[in-house]
Design a protein around this motif. Structure first.
Motif, PDB file in Angstrom:
ATOM      1  N   PHE A   1     -48.761  27.438  12.679  1.00  0.00           N
ATOM      2  CA  PHE A   1     -49.167  27.507  11.276  1.00  0.00           C
ATOM      3  C   PHE A   1     -50.623  27.092  11.123  1.00  0.00           C
ATOM      4  CE2 PHE A   1     -49.420  26.537   6.819  1.00  0.00           C
ATOM      5  CZ  PHE A   1     -48.441  27.302   6.201  1.00  0.00           C
ATOM      6  N   LEU A   2     -51.021  26.025  11.811  1.00  0.00           N
ATOM      7  CA  LEU A   2     -52.411  25.565  11.762  1.00  0.00           C
ATOM      8  C   LEU A   2     -53.365  26.649  12.262  1.00  0.00           C
ATOM      9  CD1 LEU A   2     -51.977  21.913  13.066  1.00  0.00           C
ATOM     10  CD2 LEU A   2     -53.093  22.528  10.926  1.00  0.00           C
TER      11      LEU A   2
ATOM     12  N   ALA B   1     -52.318  22.658   7.530  1.00  0.00           N
ATOM     13  CA  ALA B   1     -50.987  22.249   7.943  1.00  0.00           C
ATOM     14  C   ALA B   1     -49.930  22.768   6.970  1.00  0.00           C
ATOM     15  CB  ALA B   1     -50.910  20.721   8.026  1.00  0.00           C
ATOM     16  N   PRO B   2     -48.712  23.003   7.457  1.00  0.00           N
ATOM     17  CA  PRO B   2     -47.639  23.397   6.546  1.00  0.00           C
ATOM     18  C   PRO B   2     -47.161  22.214   5.715  1.00  0.00           C
ATOM     19  CG  PRO B   2     -46.755  23.060   8.744  1.00  0.00           C
ATOM     20  CD  PRO B   2     -48.248  22.927   8.852  1.00  0.00           C
TER      21      PRO B   2
ATOM     22  N   SER C   1     -49.713  12.698  13.114  1.00  0.00           N
ATOM     23  CA  SER C   1     -49.987  11.707  12.077  1.00  0.00           C
ATOM     24  C   SER C   1     -49.950  12.428  10.735  1.00  0.00           C
ATOM     25  CB  SER C   1     -51.350  11.046  12.287  1.00  0.00           C
ATOM     26  OG  SER C   1     -52.388  12.009  12.191  1.00  0.00           O
ATOM     27  N   ARG C   2     -49.656  11.698   9.681  1.00  0.00           N
ATOM     28  CA  ARG C   2     -49.611  12.298   8.350  1.00  0.00           C
ATOM     29  C   ARG C   2     -49.737  11.199   7.321  1.00  0.00           C
ATOM     30  NH1 ARG C   2     -44.437  11.990   5.960  1.00  0.00           N
ATOM     31  NH2 ARG C   2     -44.970  13.726   4.594  1.00  0.00           N
TER      32      ARG C   2
ATOM     33  N   ALA D   1     -50.553  16.187   0.439  1.00  0.00           N
ATOM     34  CA  ALA D   1     -50.018  17.472   0.886  1.00  0.00           C
ATOM     35  C   ALA D   1     -50.844  18.014   2.043  1.00  0.00           C
ATOM     36  CB  ALA D   1     -50.012  18.467  -0.274  1.00  0.00           C
ATOM     37  N   ARG D   2     -50.189  18.669   2.984  1.00  0.00           N
ATOM     38  CA  ARG D   2     -50.838  19.330   4.124  1.00  0.00           C
ATOM     39  C   ARG D   2     -51.691  18.361   4.941  1.00  0.00           C
ATOM     40  NH1 ARG D   2     -49.558  24.552   3.421  1.00  0.00           N
ATOM     41  NH2 ARG D   2     -49.353  25.371   1.309  1.00  0.00           N
TER      42      ARG D   2
END
Length: 210
Positions: free
Chosen positions: A18-19, A25-26, A56-57, A61-62
């Motif tokens: 996806f990236l 990012a999704p 990491s997140r 969003a995204r």
């Protein structure tokens, strides 16, 4: 490194693909839809992958970023470049500007040969006031910041006094005024003193995901 489950490997591969494809990012919802699982299950897998030092997140969003695959977002084709996707721009009534970086968009390096790469950016459209010019909700517009003033009829991204931003057709008026014209009869023409409008750039391309 702790062993990954088959599902965790699949999710990592999906995020990487996806990236590379979308330049961002999704979302949790997009991951859930792809695997036909609940969002709560996705959150559980993401937390596990964080513990296993795979990604990491943050709460934004995204915001997913892969840790052990640093080159996954650097697969830029020859003759292309990545430009930042800077949140959303309203194509209805003016909306507050979202300045944070949402992701990246891959474009041809020949798209704006006279504009330095650092002066190119992308914005995601909300609303349908530009519908009759083929700009719809969810579209991504590629914008070039140049020192050249926009011409009458150019589609521009305008920053209004107070930090609001909108996309409209640009028409200079007399007495130091600017008309920002929608392309949908359901929306009103907006006229502002030129001192209250800062043109952030001219729309040079439109992207749509089918």
């Amino acid at each position: 490194m702790k062993t990954l489950t088959e599902k965790q490997k699949n999710i990592l591969e999906f995020i990487e693909e996806f990236l590379d494809r979308e330049g961002m990012a999704p979302t949790v919802y997009e991951i859930a839809a792809h695997f036909d699982i609940k969002t709560s299950t996705v959150f559980a897998h993401l937390r596990a992958l964080q513990r296993k030092k795979q990604l990491s997140r943050s709460s934004k969003a995204r915001s997913i970023s892969l840790i052990n695959r640093p080159n996954s977002r650097n697969k830029v084709p020859q003759g292309a470049l990545l430009i930042p996707l800077l949140g959303r721009v309203n194509a209805g009534a003016p909306a507050e500007s979202l300045e944070y970086k949402e992701g990246e968009v891959c474009i041809s390096s020949t798209l704006a040969p006279d504009c330095p790469p650092e002066n190119l950016f992308a914005l995601r459209v909300q609303g349908e006031s530009m519908r009759d010019l083929g700009i719809y909700e969810g579209d991504i517009v590629i914008v070039a910041q140049t020192a050249v003033k926009p011409r009458s009829g150019d589609i521009v991204v305008a920053l209004l006094q107070g930090g609001e931003v909108t996309v409209k057709s640009f028409f200079p008026k007399t007495q130091g005024r600017i008309e920002l014209r929608p392309a949908n009869p359901e929306y009103n023409v907006q006229i502002y003193p030129a001192s209250e409008v800062s043109i952030q750039g001219r729309v040079i391309e439109l992207r749509r995901k089918y």
